[in-house]
Design a protein around this motif. Structure first.
Motif, PDB file in Angstrom:
ATOM      1  N   GLY A  76       0.798  -1.220   0.000  1.00 24.61           N
ATOM      2  CA  GLY A  76       0.000   0.000   0.000  1.00 24.61           C
ATOM      3  C   GLY A  76       0.828   1.267   0.000  1.00 24.61           C
ATOM      4  O   GLY A  76       0.287   2.358  -0.225  1.00 24.61           O
ATOM      5  N   GLN A  77       2.142   1.165   0.266  1.00 26.98           N
ATOM      6  CA  GLN A  77       3.018   2.331   0.188  1.00 26.98           C
ATOM      7  C   GLN A  77       3.935   2.275  -1.026  1.00 26.98           C
ATOM      8  O   GLN A  77       4.211   3.302  -1.644  1.00 26.98           O
ATOM      9  N   PRO A  80       1.802   2.959  -4.486  1.00 28.66           N
ATOM     10  CA  PRO A  80       1.408   4.362  -4.692  1.00 28.66           C
ATOM     11  C   PRO A  80       2.569   5.300  -4.993  1.00 28.66           C
ATOM     12  O   PRO A  80       2.341   6.396  -5.523  1.00 28.66           O
ATOM     13  N   TYR A  83       2.369   6.636  -8.327  1.00 32.16           N
ATOM     14  CA  TYR A  83       1.161   7.316  -8.785  1.00 32.16           C
ATOM     15  C   TYR A  83       0.842   8.617  -8.047  1.00 32.16           C
ATOM     16  O   TYR A  83       0.108   9.456  -8.582  1.00 32.16           O
ATOM     17  N   VAL A  84       1.335   8.796  -6.839  1.00 31.53           N
ATOM     18  CA  VAL A  84       0.915   9.949  -6.047  1.00 31.53           C
ATOM     19  C   VAL A  84       2.125  10.816  -5.704  1.00 31.53           C
ATOM     20  O   VAL A  84       3.262  10.339  -5.704  1.00 31.53           O
ATOM     21  N   LEU A  89       2.175  10.531  -0.148  1.00 26.43           N
ATOM     22  CA  LEU A  89       2.726   9.254   0.296  1.00 26.43           C
ATOM     23  C   LEU A  89       3.194   9.344   1.746  1.00 26.43           C
ATOM     24  O   LEU A  89       3.030   8.393   2.519  1.00 26.43           O
ATOM     25  N   LEU A  92       0.188   9.085   3.971  1.00 25.96           N
ATOM     26  CA  LEU A  92      -0.259   7.705   4.021  1.00 25.96           C
ATOM     27  C   LEU A  92       0.618   6.868   4.957  1.00 25.96           C
ATOM     28  O   LEU A  92       0.116   6.066   5.746  1.00 25.96           O
ATOM     29  N   ALA A 217      -3.761  -2.710  -4.665  1.00 23.33           N
ATOM     30  CA  ALA A 217      -3.042  -1.433  -4.702  1.00 23.33           C
ATOM     31  C   ALA A 217      -2.859  -0.945  -6.133  1.00 23.33           C
ATOM     32  O   ALA A 217      -3.007   0.246  -6.424  1.00 23.33           O
ATOM     33  N   THR A 221      -5.187   2.406  -6.451  1.00 26.54           N
ATOM     34  CA  THR A 221      -4.392   3.638  -6.326  1.00 26.54           C
ATOM     35  C   THR A 221      -4.554   4.566  -7.529  1.00 26.54           C
ATOM     36  O   THR A 221      -4.756   5.782  -7.356  1.00 26.54           O
ATOM     37  N   GLY A 225      -6.209   7.319  -5.646  1.00 26.01           N
ATOM     38  CA  GLY A 225      -5.048   7.889  -4.971  1.00 26.01           C
ATOM     39  C   GLY A 225      -4.708   7.163  -3.680  1.00 26.01           C
ATOM     40  O   GLY A 225      -4.874   5.947  -3.566  1.00 26.01           O
ATOM     41  N   VAL A 226      -4.256   7.924  -2.686  1.00 25.26           N
ATOM     42  CA  VAL A 226      -3.837   7.311  -1.421  1.00 25.26           C
ATOM     43  C   VAL A 226      -5.015   6.689  -0.674  1.00 25.26           C
ATOM     44  O   VAL A 226      -4.829   5.750   0.100  1.00 25.26           O
ATOM     45  N   ALA A 229      -5.147   3.245  -1.893  1.00 24.14           N
ATOM     46  CA  ALA A 229      -4.052   2.465  -1.313  1.00 24.14           C
ATOM     47  C   ALA A 229      -4.375   2.047   0.114  1.00 24.14           C
ATOM     48  O   ALA A 229      -4.086   0.919   0.521  1.00 24.14           O
TER      49      ALA A 229
END
Length: 264
Positions: A76-77, A80, A83-84, A89, A92, A217, A221, A225-226, A229
């Protein structure tokens, strides 16, 4: 030691913080090792040889459990990141770490009950094994509920502790805390399986949850976005533990979610 360095303002950069953390870990290890070796009855000689085949039989499935567990925790980190923006991040990452406060009691209880699971299963005391597993789950839920309640009601205040800009991660914290609470509510299912010789069953569970975390994810994502995620992480973690509950029911014959049952 680390807390003292933080309070005195000695950790002015990430590098110095990491250095203090590593030093604290090293000193803790040395103190613990010295303390252990000074205990009566601890000696290096006369240790019986343990069959490597038996060790490998348990270690290999648990190696996969560890790898897939990292996938559930970090997909999940890591996903992203492509993408983010970095600032999203960071929010998150802080939300995920803060949500893990919910399962803090789980780690504490597991340290106590894990060896008891192994001993009771070896002795064939299945009823006592069920009782202690349910008692442990009740205890964890009891202590986790106030933490989850506080997170659900005051997520902005918790995230504000890391800076004004982190308050925007309040909903992320709520989502991730829900996944962590399912982790607590299901009880010590991972240890129940690994301490009773069902490492392969636990491995089969994480073979589902690990890839699920990565796939969710990758799908959510780009769309959300987050927030996507965070949802991916929460769903994967909850699914892993619920599948493990089913595996415990199948292998050991009881349901750790049945916390309403009276225990002896």
């Amino acid at each position: 030691m680390l807390a003292t360095a933080l309070l005195l303002g000695l950790t002015t950069t990430a590098q110095t913080t990491a250095a203090f953390y590593s030093l604290a870990c090293l000193i803790t290890m040395l103190i613990s090792l010295t303390w252990w070796l000074r205990k009566p009855g601890i000696h290096w000689g006369g240790v019986e040889q343990f069959p490597s085949a038996t060790l490998w039989q348990s270690c290999l499935p648990l190696w996969w459990v560890a790898v897939m567990g990292l996938g559930v925790q970090w997909a999940g980190q890591l996903v992203p990141a492509a993408y983010v923006p970095p600032e999203d991040l960071a929010i998150l990452a802080v939300a995920q770490r803060t949500a893990m406060l919910t399962s803090f009691v789980l780690m504490a209880v597991n340290l106590v009950v894990a060896p008891k699971f192994a001993a009771l299963y070896k002795q064939g005391k299945n009823e006592q094994l069920e009782n202690i597993a349910l008692k442990a789950t009740k205890l964890m839920v009891f202590f986790a509920l106030p933490i989850v309640g506080f997170i659900k009601i005051f997520p902005e205040r918790l995230m504000w502790l890391f800076g004004e800009q982190y308050k925007s991660g309040a909903n992320l914290l709520r989502i991730l805390a829900l996944g962590q609470f399912v982790n607590v509510m299901t009880g010590s299912v991972g240890y129940l399986l690994s301490m009773s010789g069902h490492e392969r069953a636990l491995r089969n569970v994480v073979f589902v949850s690990g890839p699920m975390a990565i796939i969710l994810a990758l799908v959510l994502t780009p769309l959300y976005g987050v927030t996507g995620a965070a949802v991916a992480t929460a769903i994967s973690l909850a699914s892993q533990n619920l599948l493990a509950v089913g595996m415990v029911k199948r292998r050991l014959g009881f349901n750790t979610l049945a916390v309403w049952r009276r225990t002896g």
